[in-house]
Design a protein around this motif. Structure first.
Motif, PDB file in Angstrom:
ATOM      1  N   VAL A  18      -0.883   4.411   3.280  1.00 57.48           N
ATOM      2  CA  VAL A  18      -0.401   5.019   4.528  1.00 57.48           C
ATOM      3  C   VAL A  18      -0.647   4.069   5.696  1.00 57.48           C
ATOM      4  N   ALA A  19      -1.820   3.463   5.744  1.00 59.50           N
ATOM      5  CA  ALA A  19      -2.135   2.535   6.831  1.00 59.50           C
ATOM      6  C   ALA A  19      -1.229   1.304   6.777  1.00 59.50           C
ATOM      7  N   THR A  22       2.289   2.331   7.912  1.00 58.49           N
ATOM      8  CA  THR A  22       2.320   2.563   9.352  1.00 58.49           C
ATOM      9  C   THR A  22       2.339   1.240  10.115  1.00 58.49           C
ATOM     10  N   GLY A  25       5.741  -0.341   9.714  1.00 62.11           N
ATOM     11  CA  GLY A  25       6.757   0.391  10.467  1.00 62.11           C
ATOM     12  C   GLY A  25       6.697   0.118  11.956  1.00 62.11           C
ATOM     13  N   ILE A  26       5.515   0.151  12.504  1.00 60.87           N
ATOM     14  CA  ILE A  26       5.384  -0.101  13.940  1.00 60.87           C
ATOM     15  C   ILE A  26       5.654  -1.579  14.246  1.00 60.87           C
ATOM     16  N   ALA A  55       7.374   5.269  17.749  1.00 56.59           N
ATOM     17  CA  ALA A  55       6.011   4.987  17.286  1.00 56.59           C
ATOM     18  C   ALA A  55       5.221   6.281  17.101  1.00 56.59           C
ATOM     19  N   ILE A  58       6.297   7.782  13.824  1.00 53.53           N
ATOM     20  CA  ILE A  58       5.694   7.048  12.704  1.00 53.53           C
ATOM     21  C   ILE A  58       4.235   7.439  12.546  1.00 53.53           C
ATOM     22  N   GLU A  59       3.512   7.521  13.647  1.00 49.00           N
ATOM     23  CA  GLU A  59       2.106   7.919  13.591  1.00 49.00           C
ATOM     24  C   GLU A  59       1.952   9.356  13.076  1.00 49.00           C
ATOM     25  N   ALA A  62       2.240   9.247   9.408  1.00 49.61           N
ATOM     26  CA  ALA A  62       1.016   8.662   8.858  1.00 49.61           C
ATOM     27  C   ALA A  62      -0.121   9.678   8.854  1.00 49.61           C
TER      28      ALA A  62
END
Length: 75
Positions: A18-19, A22, A25-26, A55, A58-59, A62
């Motif tokens: 997941v990290a 993320t 993606g960002i 963002a 996306i967060e 996550a």
């Protein structure tokens, strides 16, 4: 191995993925936003607003993934 140990291992791997997702993606979001701002400075506010909203989404995904990992590990 115990089932609990495998659950913790899966949660750890899931959290790492997941990290990683993320961050990628960002990163893919911020690079083109910076290029767009450099090419068209007059559109900075629109680009910034769109980037911040994206963002945040996306967060949010996550955070949802992390919660699922923890629920599966501590069930």
């Amino acid at each position: 191995m115990e089932a609990a140990a495998l659950a913790f291992l899966g949660a750890g791997l899931g959290t790492g993925l997941v990290a990683l997702g993320t961050g990628l993606g960002i990163g893919k979001l911020a690079g083109p936003a910076m290029e767009g701002t450099a090419r068209q400075p007059e559109a900075t506010n629109d680009i910034r607003t769109t980037m911040i909203i994206s963002a945040a989404l996306i967060e949010g995904v996550a955070l949802f993934g992390l919660v699922i990992c923890f629920i599966l590990a501590f069930k």
